[in-house]
Design an enzyme around this catalytic site. Structure first.
Site, short mmCIF file in Angstrom:
data_model
loop_
_atom_site.label_atom_id
_atom_site.label_comp_id
_atom_site.label_asym_id
_atom_site.label_seq_id
_atom_site.Cartn_x
_atom_site.Cartn_y
_atom_site.Cartn_z
N TYR A 151 -0.68 4.67 10.84
CA TYR A 151 -1.07 3.66 11.83
C TYR A 151 0.15 3.43 12.72
CZ TYR A 151 -5.17 2.42 9.05
OH TYR A 151 -6.37 2.46 8.38
N ASP A 164 -2.46 -6.86 15.44
CA ASP A 164 -1.76 -5.57 15.43
C ASP A 164 -1.82 -4.88 16.79
OD1 ASP A 164 -4.45 -5.01 15.24
OD2 ASP A 164 -4.26 -3.51 13.67
N ARG A 170 0.85 -1.19 0.00
CA ARG A 170 0.00 0.00 0.00
C ARG A 170 0.89 1.25 0.00
NH1 ARG A 170 -3.40 -1.24 5.32
NH2 ARG A 170 -1.44 -2.30 5.79
N HIS A 220 -0.14 1.86 16.28
CA HIS A 220 -0.33 0.65 17.10
C HIS A 220 0.77 0.50 18.15
CE1 HIS A 220 -3.70 -0.70 14.68
NE2 HIS A 220 -2.99 -0.51 13.59
N GLU A 230 -5.30 5.09 13.93
CA GLU A 230 -6.27 4.19 14.56
C GLU A 230 -6.91 4.78 15.81
OE1 GLU A 230 -3.00 3.74 14.57
OE2 GLU A 230 -2.33 3.07 16.55
N LYS A 282 1.96 2.11 7.45
CA LYS A 282 2.31 1.36 8.66
C LYS A 282 3.30 2.12 9.52
CE LYS A 282 0.91 -2.11 9.73
NZ LYS A 282 -0.34 -2.33 10.52
N1 LIG Z 1 -4.28 -7.50 11.09
C1 LIG Z 1 -4.60 -6.51 10.27
O1 LIG Z 1 -4.09 -6.39 9.15
C2 LIG Z 1 -5.65 -5.51 10.69
C3 LIG Z 1 -6.22 -4.62 9.77
C4 LIG Z 1 -7.22 -3.74 10.21
C5 LIG Z 1 -7.62 -3.75 11.54
N2 LIG Z 1 -7.02 -4.62 12.40
C6 LIG Z 1 -7.38 -4.72 13.81
O2 LIG Z 1 -8.55 -5.48 14.00
C7 LIG Z 1 -8.98 -5.25 15.34
C8 LIG Z 1 -10.48 -5.05 15.35
O3 LIG Z 1 -10.79 -3.81 14.76
P1 LIG Z 1 -12.29 -3.34 14.51
O4 LIG Z 1 -12.21 -2.07 13.73
O5 LIG Z 1 -13.10 -4.46 14.01
O6 LIG Z 1 -12.74 -2.96 15.99
P2 LIG Z 1 -14.21 -2.57 16.48
O7 LIG Z 1 -14.03 -1.61 17.61
O8 LIG Z 1 -15.10 -2.18 15.36
O9 LIG Z 1 -14.75 -3.97 17.06
C9 LIG Z 1 -14.15 -4.58 18.14
C10 LIG Z 1 -15.19 -5.39 18.87
O10 LIG Z 1 -14.53 -6.13 19.92
C11 LIG Z 1 -15.47 -6.22 20.98
N3 LIG Z 1 -14.78 -6.59 22.20
C12 LIG Z 1 -13.97 -5.84 22.97
N4 LIG Z 1 -13.54 -6.55 24.03
C13 LIG Z 1 -14.10 -7.79 23.89
C14 LIG Z 1 -14.06 -8.99 24.68
N5 LIG Z 1 -13.34 -9.03 25.82
N6 LIG Z 1 -14.74 -10.07 24.25
C15 LIG Z 1 -15.48 -10.02 23.11
N7 LIG Z 1 -15.57 -8.91 22.34
C16 LIG Z 1 -14.90 -7.82 22.72
C17 LIG Z 1 -16.10 -4.84 21.03
O11 LIG Z 1 -17.32 -4.84 21.75
C18 LIG Z 1 -16.29 -4.56 19.54
O12 LIG Z 1 -17.55 -4.92 19.07
C19 LIG Z 1 -8.16 -4.04 15.82
O13 LIG Z 1 -7.08 -4.48 16.62
C20 LIG Z 1 -7.67 -3.45 14.54
O14 LIG Z 1 -6.50 -2.65 14.73
C21 LIG Z 1 -6.05 -5.48 11.99
#
Ligand SMILES: NC(=O)c1ccc[n+]([C@@H]2O[C@H](COP(=O)([O-])OP(=O)(O)OC[C@H]3O[C@@H](n4cnc5c(N)ncnc54)[C@H](O)[C@@H]3O)[C@@H](O)[C@H]2O)c1
Length: 370
Positions: free
Chosen positions: A94, A270, A15, A96, A118, A75
Site C-alpha cells: 500500500y 489514508d 500485520r 497511498h 490500492e 504499509k
Molecule cells: N484508515 C484505514 O486504515 C483504511 C483501511 C482501508 C481502507 N481505507 C480507505 O478507505 C477509503 C474508502 O475505501 P473504499 O474501499 O470503501 O472505497 P470505495 O471505492 O469502495 O467507496 C468509496 C465511495 O465513495 C464515494 N464517493 C466518492 N466521492 C464522493 C463524494 N464527493 N461524496 C460522497 N461519496 C463519494 C464513491 O461513490 C464510492 O461509493 C479509501 O481511502 C481507502 O484507502 C482506509
C-alpha cells in the site's frame, strides 16, 4: 525470484505482508522467500512456521532489503527503509502516495519500481487489494467509534443500540462503497439508526436492496449532509476517488453543527481525509478534539486485528505476487494492464497523473518509462 518480507515499522503496525501458507505457495512455485525475524509475531505467526513453510528467516531489515529482488510489505516504507532503495528493486505494497509526498520523493529519487496495492483495478473496475482492508476498516470504524462515544473516552455517553424507552444512536456514513457498506452492516447489526450518503445512486440502490428501508440512503449534497450532522452521534468518512486525494466533502462548518462529544471516524484519512478538520493520527494516540467532536484518524486501522487482516490481505495479494514473480515485474507490467495501472514510480519517474497532481512531482506516462 527472491521475495523479501520485512517486519512493519509503522507505529503498532502488527500485520505482516504474507502468511506462512502464502510463503509456502511461493516456495512451492520455485521462488525464494526471505522473512525478517519476528515479522509475523504481531499476527501470531512464528519464525518456526515460516521456516517450516520453506522460507528463509533473516535477522535484519538490511538483509531483507538488500537480498531481495522484490519487497512485499503492508504499509508504505518507513524512513528507515529509504536507505535501501535502488534502481531495479521492486516494491509491492500500500503506497497511498497522494497523501505521502515524502515517500513519493524517496521512491522517485531511489529509482525504485513502486507498485501500489490500492491501485490494482480489475476488469470489473473493482479494487481487489484494497477491498479486504476496506471491509475490515469499515467494520472497525463502528467498534472504534462506539468506544469513543463512551463517557470516559470524551464521548457523549451514547450506546449505539439505545435502550428500552431510549432512542437508538444516529450513525451517518459518507461513502457507500466497500468500507461504508461494512460500517453499515455493523452499525445496523448493533441496533443504531444508519443514514448513508453517496453521490453514486447505484451504490445506494445496492444498500437499499440489502438492508431494506430500515436504513436511510441519501444523495450527498453539502446541504443534506450538513442537516444530518446536527443529529449525528457517530460520523464515518468512507469516500474514495482512486489515486486522488480524498475530496473534502465535510466542511469545518458542518463539523461544528455536530453535538458536543459526538465522534468522527475518518477512514479516508489514508488518502488525506474527507473533512476540513481531518488529520492523521496513530494507533498509540488515535484521537483529538476539534469543535467538540472526537476525531479518529488512524491510517492503518486493520492493524488492530492483525491476524484476520494478514490472512485477508494474503488471500487478495498472493495471486498478484505470483503474477509479478512468474513473468518478472517488467514483463508483467508490459502485458498485464491490471498490474500496469498500479505502477506509481519507475526508473526515477512518477507514473500516476493523480498522484503527481497531489504531490507536485512531474508526471511521466507509463508507456514512456517502461
Ligand atoms: N484508515 C484505514 O486504515 C483504511 C483501511 C482501508 C481502507 N481505507 C480507505 O478507505 C477509503 C474508502 O475505501 P473504499 O474501499 O470503501 O472505497 P470505495 O471505492 O469502495 O467507496 C468509496 C465511495 O465513495 C464515494 N464517493 C466518492 N466521492 C464522493 C463524494 N464527493 N461524496 C460522497 N461519496 C463519494 C464513491 O461513490 C464510492 O461509493 C479509501 O481511502 C481507502 O484507502 C482506509
Amino acid at each position: 525470484m527472491k521475495i523479501g518480507v520485512p517486519r512493519e515499522r509503522k507505529t503498532l503496525e502488527k500485520r505482516v505482508a504474507i502468511t506462512p501458507d502464502g510463503a509456502q505457495d511461493l516456495v512451492r512455485r520455485g521462488h525464494g522467500v526471505l522473512i525478517e525475524t519476528r515479522a509475523g509475531e504481531g499476527a501470531a505467526f512464528s519464525d518456526e512456521e515460516y521456516r517450516s513453510a520453506g522460507a528463509k528467516i533473516v535477522d535484519s531489515l538490511e538483509a531483507v532489503w538488500t537480498q531481495s529482488e522484490m519487497v512485499v510489505k503492508v504499509k508504505e516504507p518507513h524512513e528507515l527503509e529509504y536507505q535501501y532503495f535502488r534502481p531495479g528493486l521492486f516494491l509491492f505494497d500500500y503506497l497511498h502516495l497522494a497523501s505521502m509526498p515524502e515517500v513519493a520523493k524517496a521512491l522517485v529519487d531511489g529509482g525504485v519500481t513502486g507498485i501500489a496495492y490500492e491501485l490494482v483495478m480489475d476488469k470489473q473496475g473493482r479494487l481487489p487489494l484494497l477491498e479486504p482492508m476496506s471491509e475490515i476498516a469499515g467494520k472497525l470504524s463502528v467498534l472504534n467509534g462506539s468506544f469513543y462515544l463512551l463517557s470516559q473516552n470524551q464521548g457523549r455517553g451514547v450506546l449505539l443500540s439505545g435502550a428500552v424507552g431510549v432512542p437508538r444512536a444516529q450513525v451517518t456514513i459518507v461513502g457507500a462503497g466497500i468500507s461504508g457498506r461494512a460500517a453499515c452492516e455493523i452499525a445496523f447489526g448493533m441496533g443504531a439508526h444508519v443514514s448513508i450518503f453517496d453521490i453514486n445512486t447505484q451504490k445506494l440502490e445496492h444498500l437499499r436492496a440489502e438492508f431494506g428501508n430500515q436504513i436511510t440512503t441519501a444523495f450527498s449534497t453539502p446541504a443534506a449532509l450538513g442537516r444530518a450532522l446536527e443529529t449525528t452521534d457517530l460520523l464515518i468518512g468512507a469516500v474514495l476517488v482512486p489515486g486522488a486525494a480524498a475530496p473534502k466533502v465535510i466542511s469545518r462548518e458542518m463539523i461544528s453543527r455536530m453535538p458536543n462529544g459526538s465522534v468522527f471516524v475518518d477512514i479516508s484519512i489514508d488518502q488525506g481525509g474527507c473533512a476540513e478538520t481531518s488529520r492523521p493520527t496513530s494507533l498509540d494516540e488515535p484521537t483529538y478534539l476539534e469543535n467538540g467532536v472526537v476525531h479518529y484518524g488512524v491510517c492503518n486501522m486493520p492493524a488492530q486485528t492483525a491476524r484476520t487482516s494478514t490472512m485477508a490481505l494474503t488471500n487478495a495479494t498472493l495471486p498478484y505476487i505470483v503474477r509479478l514473480a512468474e513473468k518478472g515485474p517488467i514483463e508483467a507490467m508490459k502485458n498485464d494492464a491490471v498490474i500496469r495501472g498500479a505502477l506509481n514510480t519507475h526508473k526515477g519517474k512518477l507514473t500516476n497523473a493523480k498522484v503527481s497532481e497531489a504531490v507536485g512531482i512531474d508526471y511521466s506516462p507509463i508507456d514512456e518509462v517502461l
